[in-house]
Design a protein around this motif. Structure first.
Motif, PDB file in Angstrom:
ATOM      1  N   UNK A  38       1.138  11.139   2.174  1.00 60.16           N
ATOM      2  CA  UNK A  38       0.021  10.248   1.830  1.00 60.16           C
ATOM      3  C   UNK A  38       0.348   9.504   0.540  1.00 60.16           C
ATOM      4  N   UNK A  39       0.415   8.194   0.634  1.00 54.71           N
ATOM      5  CA  UNK A  39       0.702   7.355  -0.541  1.00 54.71           C
ATOM      6  C   UNK A  39      -0.606   6.722  -1.015  1.00 54.71           C
ATOM      7  N   UNK A  40      -0.945   6.992  -2.254  1.00 52.80           N
ATOM      8  CA  UNK A  40      -2.203   6.481  -2.802  1.00 52.80           C
ATOM      9  C   UNK A  40      -1.948   5.153  -3.497  1.00 52.80           C
ATOM     10  N   UNK A  41      -2.636   4.114  -3.035  1.00 53.13           N
ATOM     11  CA  UNK A  41      -2.471   2.795  -3.628  1.00 53.13           C
ATOM     12  C   UNK A  41      -2.683   1.727  -2.586  1.00 53.13           C
ATOM     13  N   UNK A  42      -2.577   0.457  -2.982  1.00 57.22           N
ATOM     14  CA  UNK A  42      -2.759  -0.626  -2.021  1.00 57.22           C
ATOM     15  C   UNK A  42      -1.682  -0.574  -0.929  1.00 57.22           C
ATOM     16  N   UNK A  43      -2.102  -0.687   0.316  1.00 53.75           N
ATOM     17  CA  UNK A  43      -1.165  -0.614   1.443  1.00 53.75           C
ATOM     18  C   UNK A  43      -0.053  -1.648   1.290  1.00 53.75           C
ATOM     19  N   UNK A  44      -0.419  -2.826   0.782  1.00 57.12           N
ATOM     20  CA  UNK A  44       0.573  -3.897   0.671  1.00 57.12           C
ATOM     21  C   UNK A  44       1.739  -3.467  -0.232  1.00 57.12           C
ATOM     22  N   UNK A  45       1.421  -2.730  -1.302  1.00 53.34           N
ATOM     23  CA  UNK A  45       2.484  -2.246  -2.197  1.00 53.34           C
ATOM     24  C   UNK A  45       3.388  -1.256  -1.472  1.00 53.34           C
ATOM     25  N   UNK A  46       2.758  -0.362  -0.715  1.00 56.14           N
ATOM     26  CA  UNK A  46       3.539   0.633   0.029  1.00 56.14           C
ATOM     27  C   UNK A  46       4.445  -0.065   1.037  1.00 56.14           C
ATOM     28  N   UNK A  47       3.890  -1.064   1.722  1.00 60.52           N
ATOM     29  CA  UNK A  47       4.659  -1.782   2.740  1.00 60.52           C
ATOM     30  C   UNK A  47       5.820  -2.529   2.104  1.00 60.52           C
TER      31      UNK A  47
END
Ligand code: DHB
Ligand code: MG
Length: 219
Positions: free
Chosen positions: A112-121
Motif C-alpha cells: 500500500x503506497x500512501x500518496x497521490x496515485x499520479x505520483x505512484x504511477x
C-alpha cells in the motif's frame, strides 16, 4: 438503485459466492470507520478476481485503495508469489486499509503506497514498472490520466479495468459541470483515440447502484 437490483444481487451472491469472512470483515471495519461506501460489491470483487485468474496475472496495480476490500479480493486471486501495489491518497483511510490488509492474511502480497496515485504511477513508469492487471478506481477527475499511465505500465496482453464509467447514466451528459463526469468523459474521449487496444464496457446494476466498468486489453 432499485429493490430488485439489491434482491437479485443477494440471490446471485447466495448461489455463486462462498461465505467470505475476510471480505465481510473488511466491509464491516470500513463502515465502522466511516469510510465512504464506494467499495466494489462482493460479486464485482469476484469478477475482478476471475479476470485476474483468467489472464494469469502475477503483478497487479490498483489505483484507489479505500478500505482495501478490492485489494484483498484481487491479491487473493494471485499465485503465492504474486504482488499487488495499491494507492491511497488519504492518510486516515490508508491507516484503516493497512489494518484491514494486515488482518486479511494477504498482507505479504500487498504493497500500500500512501500518496497521490499520479505520483505512484509516475514513479512506477520512471522505474520501468510492468503489470499484468490494473484496476482504476480512484478519483474520477483523473480517470483519463490514470488510464493513460496504466497503458504505459501494462504489458502486452495485460488487462485494465476502469470502474465507475457510467455514474448512474450521467456519463452521457456532454455539458455536465461535475468534475467527476468531466473526468470520465475525458477518459472515454481518450479511449476513442486508442488503437491496438481491445476495449468494451459493461453497465452494472446491483447493491451499489447503476454504474459501469470499462475493460481494456493492451496488445
Ligand atoms: C464513487 C466512487 C467509486 O469508486 C464508486 O465505485 C462509486 C462511487 C464516488 O466517488 O461517488
Ligand atoms: Mg469504484
Amino acid at each position: 438503485m432499485t429493490d430488485i437490483h439489491v434482491a437479485v444481487d443477494a440471490y446471485l451472491e447466495e448461489n455463486l459466492l462462498k461465505t467470505d469472512p475476510i471480505l465481510d470483515e473488511i466491509a464491516r471495519e470500513s463502515e465502522a470507520a466511516g469510510l465512504v461506501p464506494h467499495a466494489v460489491t462482493p460479486l464485482q470483487a469476484e469478477f475482478l478476481a476471475l479476470l485476474i485468474k483468467l489472464c494469469g496475472a502475477k503483478r497487479v496495480l490498483e489505483i484507489g485503495c479505500l478500505g482495501g476490500y478490492s485489494a484483498v479480493a484481487m491479491a487473493r486471486a494471485l499465485p503465492e508469489d504474486g504482488q499487488l501495489i495499491t494507492t491511497e491518497i488519504d492518510t486516515r483511510t490508508a491507516k484503516i486499509a493497512q489494518q484491514n490488509i494486515d488482518g486479511s492474511g494477504f498482507g505479504d502480497r500487498i504493497d500500500l503506497r500512501v500518496g497521490p496515485a499520479m505520483d505512484v504511477l509516475d514513479t512506477e513508469i520512471s522505474q520501468g514498472g510492468s503489470f499484468d492487471f490494473v484496476f482504476i478506481d480512484a478519483d474520477k477527475v483523473n480517470h483519463k490520466n490514470y488510464l493513460e499511465r496504466a497503458l504505459k505500465l501494462t504489458r502486452p496482453g495485460g488487462v485494465i479495468v476502469a470502474d465507475n464509467v457510467v455514474r448512474g447514466g450521467a456519463v452521457i451528459e456532454a455539458d455536465s459541470q461535475e468534475n467527476s463526469i468531466k473526468g470520465v468523459r475525458a477518459m472515454m474521449a481518450y479511449a476513442a483515440t486508442l488503437t491496438g487496444v481491445d476495449m468494451t464496457a459493461l453497465q452494472t446494476v446491483g447493491a451499489k447502484g447503476y454504474d459501469g466498468m470499462a475493460i481494456f486489453r493492451v496488445s
